[in-house]
Design an enzyme around this catalytic site. Sequence first.
Site, PDB file in Angstrom:
ATOM      1  N   GLU B  37      13.806  -9.257   2.866  1.00  0.00           N
ATOM      2  CA  GLU B  37      14.495  -8.520   3.928  1.00  0.00           C
ATOM      3  C   GLU B  37      13.717  -8.613   5.231  1.00  0.00           C
ATOM      4  O   GLU B  37      12.524  -8.291   5.263  1.00  0.00           O
ATOM      5  CB  GLU B  37      14.638  -7.049   3.513  1.00  0.00           C
ATOM      6  CG  GLU B  37      15.603  -6.859   2.354  1.00  0.00           C
ATOM      7  CD  GLU B  37      15.285  -5.647   1.483  1.00  0.00           C
ATOM      8  OE1 GLU B  37      16.023  -5.399   0.528  1.00  0.00           O
ATOM      9  OE2 GLU B  37      14.268  -4.964   1.762  1.00  0.00           O
ATOM     10  N   GLU B  68      17.547  -6.043  -3.811  1.00  0.00           N
ATOM     11  CA  GLU B  68      16.232  -6.410  -4.338  1.00  0.00           C
ATOM     12  C   GLU B  68      16.320  -7.008  -5.742  1.00  0.00           C
ATOM     13  O   GLU B  68      15.608  -7.969  -6.053  1.00  0.00           O
ATOM     14  CB  GLU B  68      15.293  -5.194  -4.328  1.00  0.00           C
ATOM     15  CG  GLU B  68      14.865  -4.750  -2.934  1.00  0.00           C
ATOM     16  CD  GLU B  68      15.852  -3.809  -2.252  1.00  0.00           C
ATOM     17  OE1 GLU B  68      16.925  -3.529  -2.821  1.00  0.00           O
ATOM     18  OE2 GLU B  68      15.557  -3.349  -1.137  1.00  0.00           O
ATOM     19  N   PHE B  91       8.655  -2.508   0.987  1.00  0.00           N
ATOM     20  CA  PHE B  91       7.705  -1.442   0.633  1.00  0.00           C
ATOM     21  C   PHE B  91       7.582  -1.429  -0.892  1.00  0.00           C
ATOM     22  O   PHE B  91       8.600  -1.516  -1.589  1.00  0.00           O
ATOM     23  CB  PHE B  91       8.223  -0.063   1.045  1.00  0.00           C
ATOM     24  CG  PHE B  91       8.193   0.243   2.519  1.00  0.00           C
ATOM     25  CD1 PHE B  91       7.223   1.088   3.050  1.00  0.00           C
ATOM     26  CD2 PHE B  91       9.159  -0.270   3.366  1.00  0.00           C
ATOM     27  CE1 PHE B  91       7.219   1.407   4.405  1.00  0.00           C
ATOM     28  CE2 PHE B  91       9.152   0.038   4.719  1.00  0.00           C
ATOM     29  CZ  PHE B  91       8.189   0.876   5.245  1.00  0.00           C
ATOM     30  N   ASP B  93       7.210   0.944  -2.654  1.00  0.00           N
ATOM     31  CA  ASP B  93       7.970   2.115  -3.125  1.00  0.00           C
ATOM     32  C   ASP B  93       9.396   1.744  -3.545  1.00  0.00           C
ATOM     33  O   ASP B  93      10.048   2.499  -4.258  1.00  0.00           O
ATOM     34  CB  ASP B  93       8.051   3.157  -2.007  1.00  0.00           C
ATOM     35  CG  ASP B  93       6.721   3.395  -1.336  1.00  0.00           C
ATOM     36  OD1 ASP B  93       6.109   4.430  -1.583  1.00  0.00           O
ATOM     37  OD2 ASP B  93       6.269   2.517  -0.565  1.00  0.00           O
ATOM     38  N   PHE B  94       9.886   0.591  -3.084  1.00  0.00           N
ATOM     39  CA  PHE B  94      11.268   0.187  -3.394  1.00  0.00           C
ATOM     40  C   PHE B  94      11.393  -0.498  -4.756  1.00  0.00           C
ATOM     41  O   PHE B  94      12.485  -0.911  -5.150  1.00  0.00           O
ATOM     42  CB  PHE B  94      11.818  -0.769  -2.320  1.00  0.00           C
ATOM     43  CG  PHE B  94      11.860  -0.211  -0.918  1.00  0.00           C
ATOM     44  CD1 PHE B  94      11.598   1.128  -0.671  1.00  0.00           C
ATOM     45  CD2 PHE B  94      12.170  -1.026   0.156  1.00  0.00           C
ATOM     46  CE1 PHE B  94      11.629   1.634   0.629  1.00  0.00           C
ATOM     47  CE2 PHE B  94      12.213  -0.525   1.450  1.00  0.00           C
ATOM     48  CZ  PHE B  94      11.940   0.803   1.686  1.00  0.00           C
ATOM     49  N   HIS B 137       7.586   5.997   1.053  1.00  0.00           N
ATOM     50  CA  HIS B 137       7.179   4.831   1.853  1.00  0.00           C
ATOM     51  C   HIS B 137       5.668   4.762   2.035  1.00  0.00           C
ATOM     52  O   HIS B 137       5.194   4.141   2.983  1.00  0.00           O
ATOM     53  CB  HIS B 137       7.834   4.866   3.244  1.00  0.00           C
ATOM     54  CG  HIS B 137       9.319   4.671   3.248  1.00  0.00           C
ATOM     55  ND1 HIS B 137      10.192   5.648   2.847  1.00  0.00           N
ATOM     56  CD2 HIS B 137      10.075   3.605   3.594  1.00  0.00           C
ATOM     57  CE1 HIS B 137      11.443   5.202   2.960  1.00  0.00           C
ATOM     58  NE2 HIS B 137      11.404   3.959   3.407  1.00  0.00           N
TER      59      HIS B 137
END
Lengths: 326, 340
Positions: B37, B68, B91, B93-94, B137
């Site tokens: 991205e 993703e 990130f 976190d994703f 994040h």
Amino acid sequence: MVDNEQRIEFFRQMARIRAYEAALQANYHADKTPQWDIGAGLIPGEMHLAAGQEPVAVGLCANLVKDDAITGPHRPHHLALAKGVDINKMTAEIYGRDTGLSHGKGGHMHLFDPEQHFSCSGIIGQGMPVAVGQAMAFARRGTDNVAVAVAGEGAANQGAFHEALNLAAMWKLPVIFIIEDNDWAISVARDTATPIKDGSLRGTAYGMPSQRVEGNDVEMIYEACKTAVDRARAGGGPTLLEIHTVRLWGHFEGDAQAYRGEELNEAAERDPLPAYEQRLISAGILTEESAAAIKAEAEAEVNAAIEFAKSSPEPKPSDAYLHVFA
Amino acid sequence: MTATVDAGTRRVTTAKAISEGIAQEMRSNPDVFVMGEDVGPYGGIFGSTGGLFEEFGSARIVDTPISETGFIGAGIGAAVEGMRPVVELMFVDFFGVCFDQIYNHMAKIHYESGGNVKVPMVIMTAVGGGYSDAAQHSQCLWATFAHMPGMKVVAPSNPYDAKGLMISAIRDDNPVIFMFHKGVMGLPWMAKNPRSIGPVPEEEYTVPIGKAAIAHEGSDVTVVSVSMSVQHCLDVAEELEGTTSVEVIDLRSIVPLDREAILTSVAKTGKLVIVDEDYKSFGLSGEIIATIADKDPSLLKAPVERVCYPDIPVPYARVLEYEALPTRDKIKAAIAKVTA
């Protein structure tokens, strides 16, 4: 158009798959007595057999070459055999032997044959993005190979399916998405899982040619796949095919299928193998004798593969530590 | 390959070092491409792909939709067919939306195939907090990836290591999780330690995966850390010069973990402080302590001090976040305690 030689080959391939699944079923249960235990016997673990779905694998793979790729689901044997995966190595893998495709590390849901570009995954829908990536590699290298992602109708409710379709359509990649609609996601009926009656609408929504194929007819499936594969090879991008097929047996072996009720009897009547055999005999393409000979030949090949597996050594326990990293 | 340049003559940011390493591999190997991205004209939200789109174009620097699972899975498919994709997960976190592709597929295919199928890909991802980006994040999470077999995990603390580790990661036949802390990238729009800009040779070079660096030699106490926290540890070590001799070990890789480097240093100092921005429990710091306990607990002459992220989600308000983050003051206090 399908010619008679192809018809006989379709029958031969379907009979071979059916013989394989029937032999595995018998052997799987044979040594799980007196107390049935999923982890016991020469073939331990879950076992998802594809009886009834042979026309999909055979109709599809008749259009593929060695360097085309397939990512299959947890129910993979029909696809692996039709794609050309070595029957001995595959059977030895299912028996957990050192001579298996993965030296006993994968088992029946994780069959990998890089020579045939065949792989499968036990996680629903997750092979679909991988096929997109294989198609990326083929396109980048300028080959005309295609990648095929095969999943069940339950997988079409997964995010991975939708992400993969969108990516393949956006990038116009040589991917064929095959949804094997066998009416059941384990015990959840298709019509209780999605209001969409015709799953090809989902491909249309992503701007790709899409078709629902009824009838579980190997020749119709072959033609639909041929159109899709030819288009992908010519640079025309992806296709979604939803193929209505039938799951003759349980989700896994040991599944009592009480949830199917009367539908189970109807399913048996939709068995594609006797129907196709009768059709070819009626048309004078096969005789009772030649059909019986084809089936006997298939059984002999399958039995030899099982003997190969049973007589192969197990891996060394310490081999468990190999192959975590390249 | 250009002529050898004195590493001291050119100073660049970690972000520039990473993108330069990728560019050099892309020039020499047509199988390398980048996908993710905002990696294209934007150049990566944290600058990790800056300038690549201008040189290589959209065919090899591929902006993806917010899918993703789709594009990490596509990276796996390309890798098993012999390409070497570098896939950015913006990130760390994703990872929750796509972890199946990472731990059930990318990390397991080589093993499940009995060594017959390789997955030579890199996932690069931003980690870490300190700028009030809150709970979704700001995490580090390297121990989460390290816990699952089949992935190498690296986290550089400076530009030199970042470039060398990226080149090693691209050349590695295994999946590598390349975790860059936002605070070490040298971004113009985020407060930074001067150590985030440093000497980087122009030519290609590798930093070995799985080899720690002694970032500051010392004899009184061993401070083991990784990523951004190494910069704080070095600041403290320099400040304490003349009073306490601090040995700072920059792990650089979490998988493989350079256990020998830790044991050797602790054998010398007998004192250990671990500084880790990832969660404290069930993670890297516990693994380091277990390494010593397994080998020889008598190496330790004092109880270990851990300056780790407490077991709480990352809070938003600055005062709350800095209560939880590893800081120079906390590191100094820990060193004082173990050397008292």
